[in-house]
Write a protein that holds these residues in place. Structure first.
Motif, PDB file in Angstrom:
ATOM      1  N   GLY A   1     -22.835 -33.607  27.818  1.00  7.06           N
ATOM      2  CA  GLY A   1     -23.232 -34.615  26.842  1.00  7.06           C
ATOM      3  C   GLY A   1     -24.627 -35.145  27.046  1.00  7.06           C
ATOM      4  N   VAL A   2     -25.437 -34.487  27.923  1.00  7.65           N
ATOM      5  CA  VAL A   2     -26.792 -34.976  28.185  1.00  7.65           C
ATOM      6  C   VAL A   2     -27.791 -33.821  28.049  1.00  7.65           C
ATOM      7  CG1 VAL A   2     -28.342 -36.067  29.830  1.00  7.65           C
ATOM      8  CG2 VAL A   2     -25.944 -36.768  29.755  1.00  7.65           C
ATOM      9  N   PHE A   3     -28.697 -33.939  27.086  1.00 10.82           N
ATOM     10  CA  PHE A   3     -29.777 -32.974  26.892  1.00 10.82           C
ATOM     11  C   PHE A   3     -31.050 -33.604  27.442  1.00 10.82           C
ATOM     12  CE2 PHE A   3     -26.495 -32.303  23.806  1.00 10.82           C
ATOM     13  CZ  PHE A   3     -26.367 -30.922  23.723  1.00 10.82           C
ATOM     14  N   ALA A   4     -31.761 -32.884  28.331  1.00 19.70           N
ATOM     15  CA  ALA A   4     -32.884 -33.509  29.019  1.00 19.70           C
ATOM     16  C   ALA A   4     -33.972 -32.495  29.352  1.00 19.70           C
ATOM     17  CB  ALA A   4     -32.405 -34.187  30.310  1.00 19.70           C
ATOM     18  N   GLY A   5     -35.244 -32.969  29.320  1.00 23.24           N
ATOM     19  CA  GLY A   5     -36.387 -32.184  29.752  1.00 23.24           C
ATOM     20  C   GLY A   5     -36.405 -30.793  29.149  1.00 23.24           C
ATOM     21  N   ARG A   6     -36.584 -29.782  30.039  1.00 22.74           N
ATOM     22  CA  ARG A   6     -36.477 -28.375  29.638  1.00 22.74           C
ATOM     23  C   ARG A   6     -35.209 -27.739  30.191  1.00 22.74           C
ATOM     24  NH1 ARG A   6     -41.128 -26.623  26.993  1.00 22.74           N
ATOM     25  NH2 ARG A   6     -39.543 -25.250  26.114  1.00 22.74           N
ATOM     26  N   HIS A   7     -34.298 -28.568  30.731  1.00 24.87           N
ATOM     27  CA  HIS A   7     -33.092 -28.038  31.381  1.00 24.87           C
ATOM     28  C   HIS A   7     -32.067 -27.525  30.378  1.00 24.87           C
ATOM     29  CE1 HIS A   7     -34.730 -30.003  34.916  1.00 24.87           C
ATOM     30  NE2 HIS A   7     -34.733 -31.158  34.263  1.00 24.87           N
ATOM     31  N   THR A   8     -32.120 -28.019  29.172  1.00 26.11           N
ATOM     32  CA  THR A   8     -31.058 -27.701  28.205  1.00 26.11           C
ATOM     33  C   THR A   8     -31.632 -27.082  26.937  1.00 26.11           C
ATOM     34  OG1 THR A   8     -31.168 -30.029  27.486  1.00 26.11           O
ATOM     35  CG2 THR A   8     -29.438 -29.436  29.058  1.00 26.11           C
ATOM     36  N   ASP A   9     -32.739 -26.336  27.085  1.00 25.67           N
ATOM     37  CA  ASP A   9     -33.292 -25.619  25.937  1.00 25.67           C
ATOM     38  C   ASP A   9     -32.304 -24.552  25.453  1.00 25.67           C
ATOM     39  OD1 ASP A   9     -35.538 -27.135  26.191  1.00 25.67           O
ATOM     40  OD2 ASP A   9     -36.803 -25.540  27.014  1.00 25.67           O
ATOM     41  N   ARG A  10     -32.431 -24.170  24.216  1.00 29.26           N
ATOM     42  CA  ARG A  10     -31.578 -23.134  23.635  1.00 29.26           C
ATOM     43  C   ARG A  10     -31.686 -21.839  24.439  1.00 29.26           C
ATOM     44  NH1 ARG A  10     -29.436 -21.486  18.591  1.00 29.26           N
ATOM     45  NH2 ARG A  10     -30.227 -23.340  17.517  1.00 29.26           N
ATOM     46  N   GLU A  11     -30.533 -21.181  24.665  1.00 27.89           N
ATOM     47  CA  GLU A  11     -30.499 -19.903  25.371  1.00 27.89           C
ATOM     48  C   GLU A  11     -29.709 -18.844  24.623  1.00 27.89           C
ATOM     49  OE1 GLU A  11     -29.020 -20.730  29.254  1.00 27.89           O
ATOM     50  OE2 GLU A  11     -30.917 -21.571  29.959  1.00 27.89           O
TER      51      GLU A  11
END
Length: 693
Positions: free
Chosen positions: A213-223
């Motif tokens: 439930g947490v999108f942050a920085g560049r850690h959770t970019d689309r893959e």
């Protein structure tokens, strides 16, 4: 030496002054009105206050109404009561911080109605043991119980909290939950956008394993990316392939605003939110697939360099008939308008336009003048209803502007705060419009007179347009006017109707008080009982309505054919073989049923462990809106006013305007006015002293 922004600001002011010195005839009719809005101070003690949002009603079909436990959180007095207001603040309010290296902060749930009778709410600085005081509740904070790892231990952002340096709030009322934009590392560090459950923790059973439930920085970019728009569960299962971002962009700086964009264009049905970051970029967040860019860094400006903190950068989304995202640009005194399209996978920017006005003075927030509350795909208070104007909040001079969608200034307003006067420079933080579009919630920084040591406040003002301010806020409605309306309602309630006043031709009594003595009580006299009739087929047992003027309520009397008020018994339809008697009930407190939120009623339509459950009856009220029924046969009447109108029609036969008046009779208003008056009387009706409920 002046910076470019400072020079532009001076030129803008000079232009405004020059225009004001021109002859008045030169711009006759073009000068927008300037209103003064008297504010009600709802709550104080909100340090580093930022974004604000009314909770609103969650649509049936979404996860909150569909989960009995979640649905209970929307009951009156609970955290997500539709009429409560969520506020982002820079304090944990007693909750122990989980990570001292990150910004603290919380989202509070405040009941703005609670401050009316008890005065301004002074928020306790420790809400962890507030003794069940429902006026202010700690929804979520930068604390261990609200970490992403609570439900998403394997997420890359498991150590981050739902709120950490929170700035802005948007809610997917259509088919989702609240979303928060955070600056956990300040403006220059990585930002985050979180989606949270009613218990304040980041999303459980999250569609994205990497983000939870947490999108942050560049850690959770689309893959991964969809190949097409498949149908069927197998097609969706096989639809994805490994992919980099479809559009480059991330949250390398603090997230200062977020807005709901609706379901993803990839056909998955998952929600997508936009977020604006402190470097002026805009990203889009797919709750399953992660973060893509939308607009490049520098699209908007946070101010004179990244050190000039605007607090929030507000957004509002237009979905119909075209898609567009309005974004505040405080550093350049303008709004940026991103016209959106899609490639059947994600959103893209078709064109960028700007709106610049001399009246802009560091605009930090925008809000829909009429929020979208009806559409089950786009409902959110950050979404514009069809044709809605926008409100713009100027942090520079503390004013509010109302703009059309094409950027025409319709009206300006100054906020008058008790003990302060006009709200000055650098006090205004954020704004939100109520679901009924009648008032505006505003957060302001600093102290207000009478409340020393309590920095930050939530205030309420009436909405406004080019024709004037809203007639009244909930606080300023005239008690005397209400009392007068209730007194007229009591008079109508006790009046004996005549033929000339609209009685009949079919009726059960000549007055309301005849069947509700007291006035307003119950009656056990069988002659006052209403008769509900139908026809039952003797073979099948099927009950069907009867097509007859004296059905489905069989009135007892009718007027004779003469001009007098003489009455005769009304004929019972011959087809009737089912008769149900209904005793006239006491009306004391009946108006409070109308105040129960739909969500509270729907929350009771679940099994209590015995396999038996009810079903909320959704009906259309007199204004054409769908809501849960509360009154009448099988809850088939939606509101108190509708119930009164039905009683006039069924019990008195009054269904049309009165054509004349009896000589000497007390004056009766037109039908809509008398319905309103009787409803007001019922709202004020109390049990007589010493009587038992």
């Amino acid at each position: 030496m002046l910076s470019g922004i400072s020079l532009r600001r001076m030129l803008s002011r000079a232009t405004a002054i020059f225009l004001s010195l021109l002859p008045s005839w030169a711009f006759a009719g073009d000068q927008p009105p300037d209103w003064r809005l008297n504010a009600r101070i709802v709550a104080v003690g909100l340090p580093d206050v930022a974004g604000v949002r009314e909770v609103g009603r969650f649509h049936v079909g979404g996860p909150i109404p569909g989960n009995p436990e979640f649905l209970m959180a929307t009951r009156e007095g609970r955290m997500l009561d539709p009429l409560r207001v969520l506020v982002a603040v820079g304090s944990n309010f007693g909750a122990p911080a989980d990570d001292p290296a990150l910004e603290v902060g919380a989202i509070l749930s405040i009941d703005p109605r609670a401050g009316k009778s008890g005065g301004t709410i002074i928020v306790p600085q420790d809400l962890t043991g507030n003794g069940g005081d429902a006026r202010v509740q700690l929804y979520t904070a930068q604390s261990e119980r609200f970490l992403n790892r609570r439900y998403n231990a394997g997420a890359r952002t498991a150590r981050l909290a739902a709120a950490s340096g929170p700035r802005y709030i948007s809610i997917n009322n259509a088919f989702g939950r609240p979303w928060i934009a955070n600056a956990p590392n300040g403006l220059a560090g990585e930002g985050s956008v979180t989606v949270i459950d009613p218990d304040g923790a980041p999303l459980a059973n999250a569609p994205s394993r990497e983000a939870g439930g947490v999108f942050a920085g560049r850690h959770t970019d689309r893959e991964q990316a969809p190949k097409a728009q498949p149908s069927g569960w197998l097609g969706k299962l096989l639809n994805y392939q490994a992919s980099g971002q479809l559009t480059s962009g991330g949250m390398q700086t603090g997230a200062l605003g977020t807005a709901f964009l609706g379901p993803s264009p990839d056909g998955s049905g998952f929600a997508v939110f936009a977020a604006v970051t402190a470097d002026g970029g805009v990203v889009q967040i797919h709750v399953q697939d992660g973060v893509d860019g939308l607009a490049a860094r520098g699209t908007v400006s946070a101010g004179r360099g990244i050190g000039d903190d605007p607090g929030v950068i507000g957004l509002a989304f237009k979905w119909n008939p075209d898609r567009a995202l309005y974004i505040a640009d405080p550093g350049r005194d303008r709004l940026v308008l991103l016209e959106l399209e899609d490639d059947r996978r994600h959103f893209t920017v078709a064109r960028t336009r700007t709106i610049s006005l001399p009246q802009f003075d560091r605009p930090v927030d925008v809000a829909a003048a009429i929020p979208e509350i009806a559409n089950p795909q786009f409902s959110s208070h950050t979404t514009l209803a069809g044709g809605s104007d926008l409100f713009v909040a100027n942090r520079g001079d503390g004013s509010l502007l109302r703009l059309s969608q094409d950027g025409r200034l319709l009206a300006r307003a100054t906020i008058e705060v008790p003990g302060v006067g006009p709200l000055g420079a650098d006090r205004l933080r954020a704004i939100a419009t109520s679901a009924d579009a009648q008032h505006i919630w505003i957060t302001i920084g600093g102290e207000v007179p009478g409340f020393p040591g309590h920095e930050g406040a939530l205030v309420e003002v009436g909405a406004f347009d080019e024709h004037g301010a809203a007639a009244a806020t909930q606080e300023t409605q005239s008690a005397a006017a209400d009392a007068n309306l209730a007194a007229r309602g009591k008079q109508v309630f006790q009046t004996d109707y005549t033929r000339r006043m609209g009685l009949g031709p079919l009726f059960n009594a000549m007055s309301c008080v005849a069947c509700h003595p007291g006035p307003g009580g119950a009656s056990t006299d069988e002659s006052h009982f209403a008769r509900r009739i139908a026809h039952m087929d003797p073979g099948s047992g099927r009950t069907v309505p009867i097509d007859h003027p004296n059905s489905p309520v069989a009135r007892r009397y009718t007027l004779d054919g003469g001009a007098s008020n003489a009455t005769v018994p009304a004929a019972m339809p011959r087809q009737a073989n089912v008769i149900s008697l209904r005793m006239p009930l006491a009306l004391y407190g009946i108006a409070r049923i109308d105040e129960i939120p739909d969500s509270v009623i729907e929350a009771q339509a679940v099994s209590k462990g015995d396999g038996i459950k009810g079903r909320a009856h959704h009906v259309v009220d007199g204004q054409g809106a769908s809501r849960v029924g509360r009154y009448g046969w099988k809850a088939d009447v939606a509101t108190l006013e509708d119930m009164v109108a039905n009683a006039f029609a069924n019990e008195l036969g009054v269904t049309g305007p009165s054509v004349s008046r009896e000589a000497g009779a007390q004056p009766i208003e037109d039908d809509s006015a008398q319905i309103e008056a009787v409803a007001s009387y019922l709202r004020a009706l109390r049990l007589p002293d010493g009587a038992k409920p």
